[in-house]
Every structure is written in C-alpha cells, then in structure tokens.
Design a protein around this motif. Structure first.
Motif, PDB file in Angstrom:
ATOM      1  N   VAL A 199       0.006   8.334   2.934  1.00 31.20           N
ATOM      2  CA  VAL A 199      -1.056   7.381   3.251  1.00 31.20           C
ATOM      3  C   VAL A 199      -1.301   7.395   4.756  1.00 31.20           C
ATOM      4  O   VAL A 199      -0.512   7.933   5.539  1.00 31.20           O
ATOM      5  CB  VAL A 199      -0.689   5.941   2.799  1.00 31.20           C
ATOM      6  CG1 VAL A 199      -0.494   5.874   1.292  1.00 31.20           C
ATOM      7  CG2 VAL A 199       0.548   5.447   3.529  1.00 31.20           C
ATOM      8  N   THR A 200      -2.411   6.792   5.142  1.00 32.56           N
ATOM      9  CA  THR A 200      -2.737   6.641   6.560  1.00 32.56           C
ATOM     10  C   THR A 200      -1.599   5.955   7.309  1.00 32.56           C
ATOM     11  O   THR A 200      -1.034   4.969   6.831  1.00 32.56           O
ATOM     12  CB  THR A 200      -4.017   5.800   6.712  1.00 32.56           C
ATOM     13  OG1 THR A 200      -5.120   6.538   6.184  1.00 32.56           O
ATOM     14  CG2 THR A 200      -4.289   5.463   8.163  1.00 32.56           C
ATOM     15  N   GLU A 227      -7.368   8.473   3.636  1.00 35.35           N
ATOM     16  CA  GLU A 227      -5.985   8.880   3.425  1.00 35.35           C
ATOM     17  C   GLU A 227      -5.851  10.372   3.746  1.00 35.35           C
ATOM     18  O   GLU A 227      -6.749  11.157   3.449  1.00 35.35           O
ATOM     19  CB  GLU A 227      -5.545   8.613   1.980  1.00 35.35           C
ATOM     20  CG  GLU A 227      -5.774   7.186   1.494  1.00 35.35           C
ATOM     21  CD  GLU A 227      -5.150   6.114   2.382  1.00 35.35           C
ATOM     22  OE1 GLU A 227      -4.197   6.418   3.121  1.00 35.35           O
ATOM     23  OE2 GLU A 227      -5.631   4.970   2.343  1.00 35.35           O
ATOM     24  N   LYS A 261       0.809  -1.221   0.000  1.00 29.29           N
ATOM     25  CA  LYS A 261       0.000   0.000   0.000  1.00 29.29           C
ATOM     26  C   LYS A 261       0.841   1.269   0.000  1.00 29.29           C
ATOM     27  O   LYS A 261       0.433   2.304  -0.513  1.00 29.29           O
ATOM     28  CB  LYS A 261      -0.937   0.000   1.214  1.00 29.29           C
ATOM     29  CG  LYS A 261      -1.855   1.216   1.255  1.00 29.29           C
ATOM     30  CD  LYS A 261      -2.712   1.247   2.501  1.00 29.29           C
ATOM     31  CE  LYS A 261      -3.541   2.525   2.525  1.00 29.29           C
ATOM     32  NZ  LYS A 261      -4.321   2.663   3.771  1.00 29.29           N
ATOM     33  N   ASN A 310      -0.638   1.492   8.198  1.00 29.32           N
ATOM     34  CA  ASN A 310      -1.461   1.801   7.025  1.00 29.32           C
ATOM     35  C   ASN A 310      -2.742   0.971   6.938  1.00 29.32           C
ATOM     36  O   ASN A 310      -3.533   1.144   6.002  1.00 29.32           O
ATOM     37  CB  ASN A 310      -0.650   1.677   5.724  1.00 29.32           C
ATOM     38  CG  ASN A 310      -0.118   0.279   5.458  1.00 29.32           C
ATOM     39  OD1 ASN A 310      -0.432  -0.666   6.175  1.00 29.32           O
ATOM     40  ND2 ASN A 310       0.709   0.145   4.424  1.00 29.32           N
TER      41      ASN A 310
END
Length: 406
Positions: free
Chosen positions: A376-377, A362, A307, A338
């Motif tokens: 990203v998260t 996000e 990811k 993530n």
C-alpha cells in the motif's frame, strides 16, 4: 518528454503538477537548492544505495540529472544542503529493511562540495565507529549536529562535529539521555531511548526528538558541554518507540511542531502530531493535537489503522533553515504514511484543521521488503519549496510534485 502520471490518486485542494519514476529508485528524504536560476532536488533512497539529483526548474517535467552510487549494504537515506556544502548520512541498514548483518557497511556522514550542483565533490567523512547516523542537521557554518549510533551507547545520541576542515572533521561535543551509556554501567529506564533526529538547532538551543524520552531542549552555548533545559514527555499515553520522531521549533513564534512515528501496523497505542508552546523553553506545554485523517468516500476501510502498512504521521516540511524552503505559515504539511500527504491550517495553534490532502495510487511494484504484508501507499517525506511546489516520496513509487490550491 513529460512522464505519464500513474492513475488512481485521490485529492482535495491539492493539484498534481508533475511526476518522476526516478529510474525505478524510490526516494526517501529530500532537500532542495536554487542555483543560478535552476532548481535542484536532492534525494536519498530506500532500496538503492546512493543519491539522486533532480532538476525541478520546470516542476511539470522533472529531469533526473544524476544518480551518485553509495556504499554497498548501507542506508543513504538523508542529506542536508546549505550553500555549497552537502552532508549525507551513512547508516547500517535495519534487518527488516533488507540489510545483511554479515556483510560490511559504511557509516557516519560524508561531506560534499556542491559548488557544481549536479557534480558533487567528496571532501571528507566523519565515522562514528558504530552504526552511523540517521537524520542530521546542518544550517551552514562550522557545526553539523548528528543523531549518531556511537560505540558503548544504547540507541542514537546527540553528537556535534566541527567541519572547519572538511577533510578532517572532529567531534566537539556530545550529549545522551541518562541510561544510554551502557559501557559505563548505565541502564536504560525505558525501552526505545534513542535520538531519531534531526537535532534541530536555533541559536543556542538544540531541540531533540528523543524517542520514548519525548522532546528534549538543550542549551548548547558551550557545544562541548550541552546542558538540559527541559523535556516534554509523550510516552505514555502515546506509543514508546519513536514516541518523538520530529521536532520543528519556531522560537520566534513560541511554537514547536512535533510528531511520533508508528511502526506497529496500527496495532499499538496511538500515534500523534502535536503543537507545543515553547515560549518558555524551560517549561514547554502541549497546545493541541492534529486531527486524524478521514478515509475518502467508498474506501474499503473504516480508518487508516485498518488499511494496511504503517499509519500515522512521519516527516514534515521541516527544513525551515533552508532559504529555498517555504517558511512555515498558516499551512502545515505532513506525510501521513498510508494516508498520503495531509495539509492543515494552523493559524490557530489551539485548533489545527485539515484543509487538503493527496493520496497517491497504491503502488504497482514492490521494490523492497517494506511494508510487510499488503503493498500500500507509504508516503515518507514532504518538502515544499519557496515557489509553493510540494514534493512527496514513497517507499515503492516515484516522486510526486504537487501544489495546494483552494
């Protein structure tokens, strides 16, 4: 006025209760305290030196009560709260997190009086003389247990300080893994030997998450002379750096929850979150591994290694010594970078099963240099109060307040 929720989150059996942007200061570690019927969440920060106090009495409308500025060019990531005392960590910022190695920084721990929960009063400071402290443990009383960067040592070591006189805290004991005391000629036999912390203390045992050395259990009946009882190695087969990141011991249940932290962006050996049998503290045994999270349907990646950002477990609902934190029962909460928040049923310690998750949207804005690459998260910390409200933080967004509901 209730803050508008960012959209785009994905969840299973977890409901959103509230959200706070925290005035644009992403939070990191958290602690919580109920005082005179009001609930206060204390947070450190990633990209802003200082600490925030959020009134979460009504979790649907969290209110930022105060931001306290910290020293410049210094990590102020973590705090511990017990009764009317708060301990906050000060540490040299890692270069890849934006620190300036050529500028001065503050270090050690600050000791605060929080009798007035929104107006902490500084009482004293303990300095390491080195890089400061990362994640520490305080459950009240005389002793604070530090993961400290001390001069003459490679990596953080275990240091016990006495705060009976908070204006003049003093060291009462220390312990390090063989090889760390390079000033005396020792040579580390492994890379990444370092106490991440917190060194979690129950009665006369200290449980240390010690990086590539694994989980180490000490007898601290005499705090001036800690003695090793046992250790359980995880690296190899799991990765070395932060191969042991957190240890939550529950001796009354004969169990400990442990996990690593993978900073390889999914390119190194596997991370882990595990359950260990500590019923015989001289012979800990691995019982089970938590299953890997599965991406939601229609995700553009096959697994969370692909990811972007850091993947794998990070912090857990570890503050079990805090009377205002939900006690560990059949549900186990873990921040999974993530993959967001993951919730597991651990009624059978041989067979942990995922029963819920929450993946924030996000981030829309980059506040700091991490993660490298795609934004990203990166869910960092999780705390669950005894009312059942779940709090999670992220490197580049605000505070989420959630509730598990099945």
């Amino acid at each position: 006025m209730k803050e508008e929720l960012p959209q785009g989150f994905v969840a299973s059996n977890v409901q959103v209760v509230g959200y706070s942007d925290l005035d644009g200061r992403p939070a990191f570690k958290m602690s919580i305290r109920e005082h005179d019927g009001r609930w206060y969440l204390y947070t450190g920060h990633f990209w802003h030196s200082g600490w925030s106090i959020i009134d979460v009495t009504d979790p649907t409308e969290p209110k930022l009560a105060k931001f306290i500025s910290g020293p410049e060019n210094t990590f102020t990531l973590q705090m511990e709260v017990s009764d009317n005392i708060m301990i906050t960590a000060l540490e040299k910022i890692f270069p890849n997190f934006g620190g300036n190695p050529n500028e001065p920084f503050d270090e050690g721990v600050l000791i605060w009086d929080i009798s007035d929960p929104v107006n902490p009063r500084k009482l004293g400071q303990f300095r390491t003389g080195g890089t400061g402290t990362h994640r520490n443990f305080y459950s009240g009383g005389s002793y604070v247990h530090l993961a400290a960067g001390m001069p003459g040592y490679d990596g953080n070591i275990y240091v016990i300080i006495n705060i009976n006189d908070p204006a003049q805290p003093v060291e009462d004991g220390r312990w390090w893994a063989p090889g760390q005391h390079t000033a005396s000629g020792e040579k580390p036999h492994n890379p990444y030997i370092s106490l991440h912390g917190p060194p979690y203390v129950v009665d006369n045992r200290a449980y240390l998450p010690y990086g590539s050395e694994g989980m180490i259990i000490l007898d601290i009946s005499d705090v001036s002379k800690p003695v090793e009882v046992s250790r359980l190695s995880f690296s190899p087969p799991f990765h070395l750096q932060f191969g042991m990141h957190s240890v939550l011991p529950l001796p009354e249940k004969g169990l400990a929850y442990v996990n690593s932290e993978d900073t390889s962006y999914g390119k190194g050996p596997l991370h882990h979150a595990s359950i260990v049998d500590i019923s015989d503290s001289s012979n800990p045994m691995l019982l089970s591994l938590f299953p890997e999270p599965i991406p939601p349907e229609n995700a553009l990646y096959h697994d969370f290694f692909q990811k972007g950002g850091w993947s794998g477990p990070h912090n857990i609902n570890i503050l079990q010594h805090n009377k205002d934190v939900e006690k560990q029962g059949k549900l186990f909460y873990i921040a999974h970078f993530n993959a967001g928040l993951r919730v597991y049923n651990v009624k059978d310690p041989r067979l942990p099963v995922e029963v819920g998750y929450f993946m924030p949207p996000e981030p829309r804005k980059r506040y700091g240099p991490m993660p490298e690459g795609e934004l990203v998260t990166q869910t960092e910390d999780v705390l669950v109060d005894r009312r059942g409200f779940i709090y999670i933080t992220d490197k580049n967004q605000g505070l989420w307040i959630l509730k598990y509901e099945k």
